[in-house]
Design a protein around this motif. Structure first.
Motif, mmCIF file in Angstrom:
data_model
loop_
_atom_site.group_PDB
_atom_site.id
_atom_site.type_symbol
_atom_site.label_atom_id
_atom_site.label_comp_id
_atom_site.label_asym_id
_atom_site.label_seq_id
_atom_site.Cartn_x
_atom_site.Cartn_y
_atom_site.Cartn_z
ATOM 1 N N ILE A 250 0.824 -1.205 0.000
ATOM 2 C CA ILE A 250 0.000 0.000 0.000
ATOM 3 C C ILE A 250 0.859 1.255 0.000
ATOM 4 O O ILE A 250 0.557 2.232 -0.698
ATOM 5 N N PHE A 251 1.950 1.254 0.772
ATOM 6 C CA PHE A 251 2.814 2.433 0.789
ATOM 7 C C PHE A 251 3.355 2.749 -0.605
ATOM 8 O O PHE A 251 3.472 3.912 -0.996
ATOM 9 N N PHE A 252 3.706 1.718 -1.369
ATOM 10 C CA PHE A 252 4.190 1.952 -2.727
ATOM 11 C C PHE A 252 3.069 2.427 -3.658
ATOM 12 O O PHE A 252 3.318 3.147 -4.630
ATOM 13 N N LEU A 253 1.827 2.022 -3.364
ATOM 14 C CA LEU A 253 0.700 2.404 -4.206
ATOM 15 C C LEU A 253 0.083 3.738 -3.817
ATOM 16 O O LEU A 253 -0.713 4.292 -4.594
ATOM 17 N N MET A 254 0.428 4.259 -2.641
ATOM 18 C CA MET A 254 -0.234 5.464 -2.150
ATOM 19 C C MET A 254 -0.139 6.660 -3.088
ATOM 20 O O MET A 254 -1.122 7.402 -3.237
ATOM 21 N N PRO A 255 1.004 6.935 -3.756
ATOM 22 C CA PRO A 255 1.009 8.081 -4.683
ATOM 23 C C PRO A 255 -0.075 7.971 -5.753
ATOM 24 O O PRO A 255 -0.748 8.956 -6.066
ATOM 25 N N GLN A 256 -0.259 6.769 -6.319
ATOM 26 C CA GLN A 256 -1.294 6.584 -7.331
ATOM 27 C C GLN A 256 -2.695 6.690 -6.720
ATOM 28 O O GLN A 256 -3.597 7.297 -7.315
ATOM 29 N N LEU A 257 -2.886 6.095 -5.527
ATOM 30 C CA LEU A 257 -4.195 6.160 -4.875
ATOM 31 C C LEU A 257 -4.560 7.584 -4.495
ATOM 32 O O LEU A 257 -5.710 8.009 -4.659
ATOM 33 N N MET A 258 -3.575 8.339 -4.002
ATOM 34 C CA MET A 258 -3.843 9.719 -3.605
ATOM 35 C C MET A 258 -4.091 10.622 -4.809
ATOM 36 O O MET A 258 -4.766 11.646 -4.698
ATOM 37 N N HIS A 259 -3.542 10.238 -5.953
ATOM 38 C CA HIS A 259 -3.810 10.995 -7.179
ATOM 39 C C HIS A 259 -5.230 10.733 -7.681
ATOM 40 O O HIS A 259 -5.871 11.634 -8.244
ATOM 41 N N ARG A 260 -5.712 9.518 -7.427
ATOM 42 C CA ARG A 260 -7.018 9.120 -7.963
ATOM 43 C C ARG A 260 -8.166 9.409 -7.011
ATOM 44 O O ARG A 260 -9.283 9.728 -7.458
#
Length: 382
Positions: A250-260
């Motif tokens: 999740i930490f690695f995915l957070m930039p994409q999740l926070m963008h979306r």
């Protein structure tokens, strides 16, 4: 803007959370080995949270007042190591109470100031926070799995030495991080009280406090609970590790999740997952697949929740208020919420049993979810 000292910050996170990985899951087993009751164990473990009610606020004010965040981290790390060494010289409840209180007081200084320093270095690129913080999760995984095998092979007393080595690592890396620049912000003219009294800020802190309270039984009795139901200590270690492995993803995915997604949406999702997770732990312990799935939800209930909370705090408290904002978050959530959760778990575990105790945790999270949906109004991370 200074160059981000990626590996120095990551190294500190690594040892800080490696300490938690060795301490939080297994220290209650050591206290049980000393023949303390469930209530006494709950009281002692809650000291980690009690000191975080007031200590981070004091450390944060001192850091913002002096501008020397890292010096305070270094002094506190050294004092925390010295305090911890007391565990080798006594085993009574009173002695352990004093030692754990002192160690927790100094230990609680570090993380809010490191979080503020990390976000200061990142500037407007706060979505990259997870790429640094992830090394704390790696440290936790290595520590929690290795310690589980160590305890199975060498006995519970070996825990004391494992924790000592990790405390030493915290001291070493606290001395490697350069002091960051505190950026001037237009919010500097607003008092910390004015910011705190905003309805969305109050709702945010109250919701996070309820989330921390709900985790009280998990952090205090989860390992004991699993061992009593036939899980080996090494398996217990792997179950803790699996949760944090999912957290790393999740930490690695957070930039994409926070963008979306908006921060409010991510936080609401994490609360919903926590409701399900605690019910699964409380009533599904005899089904390993259920416990495994519950641990996978740690990615949302801690990973996504924590990363999102850091961004919310960063939006609410800017400029000269950064360290105080991080300290308030630690004090009111992990401090007050964790304290109430630890004390609650000690009483509830004896009187209600595991199933109902974790059910109450789910109800607390539900109340937090209502606050998030009702009052929080935050946008996307930068």
């Amino acid at each position: 803007m200074h160059t981000v000292p990626y590996w120095r910050l990551s190294g500190f996170y690594f040892f800080h959370f490696a300490f938690i990985g060795a301490f939080a899951p297994y220290w209650s087993l050591y206290l049980k080995h000393l023949s303390f009751s469930a209530l006494q164990i709950g009281m002692l473990m809650s000291l980690l949270h009690v000191t975080r009610v007031f200590a981070p606020a004091a450390w944060g004010w001192l850091a913002d007042h002096t501008g020397r965040r890292l010096l305070i981290v270094q002094v506190a790390a050294l004092a925390g190591l010295a305090s911890y060494c007391g565990v080798f010289f006594g085993e009574s409840f009173g002695w352990m109470f004093v030692i754990m209180a002192l160690m927790s007081f100094f230990w609680s200084a570090s993380l809010p100031l490191i979080e503020a320093t990390t976000l200061s270095y990142l500037g407007e690129s706060t979505a990259r926070y997870g790429r640094i913080r992830v090394w704390g999760s790696v440290g936790f995984i290595l520590a929690v799995t290795a310690t589980g095998y160590l305890l199975d092979a060498a006995g519970i007393a070996s825990l004391l030495w494992a924790v000592l080595g990790l405390k030493l690592g915290i001291v070493i890396f606290s001395r490697q991080i350069p002091e960051g620049e505190v950026m001037v912000h237009h919010a500097d003219g607003t008092s910390i009280g004015q910011i705190f009294r905003r309805p969305e800020v109050i709702a945010f802190f109250a919701a996070c406090m309820l989330m921390a309270l709900a985790h009280g039984p998990y952090y205090t009795f989860y390992s004991i609970y699993l061992v009593e139901h036939g899980y080996s200590k090494s398996i217990v270690g792997w179950l803790w590790a699996i949760g944090v492995i999912c957290e790393i993803g999740i930490f690695f995915l957070m930039p994409q999740l926070m963008h979306r997604f908006r921060l409010k949406q991510i936080m609401a999702f994490s609360f919903g997952c926590a409701i399900a997770r605690f019910l699964m732990i409380g009533w599904g312990v005899d089904w390993p697949a259920m416990i495994l799935l519950a641990q996978a939800l740690h990615a949302a209930t801690y990973g996504a929740h924590h990363a999102t909370a850091m961004m919310v705090v960063h939006q609410f408290f800017r400029g000269r208020h950064q360290a105080k904002g991080q300290a308030l978050y630690t004090s009111l959530t992990f401090g007050l919420g964790g304290t109430l959760g630890g004390i609650f778990s000690g009483y509830a575990w004896e009187w209600l049993g595991a199933g109902l105790t974790f059910t109450v945790s789910s109800i607390a999270v539900l109340l937090g979810l209502i606050l998030v949906v009702w009052k929080m109004n935050v946008g996307r991370a930068t």
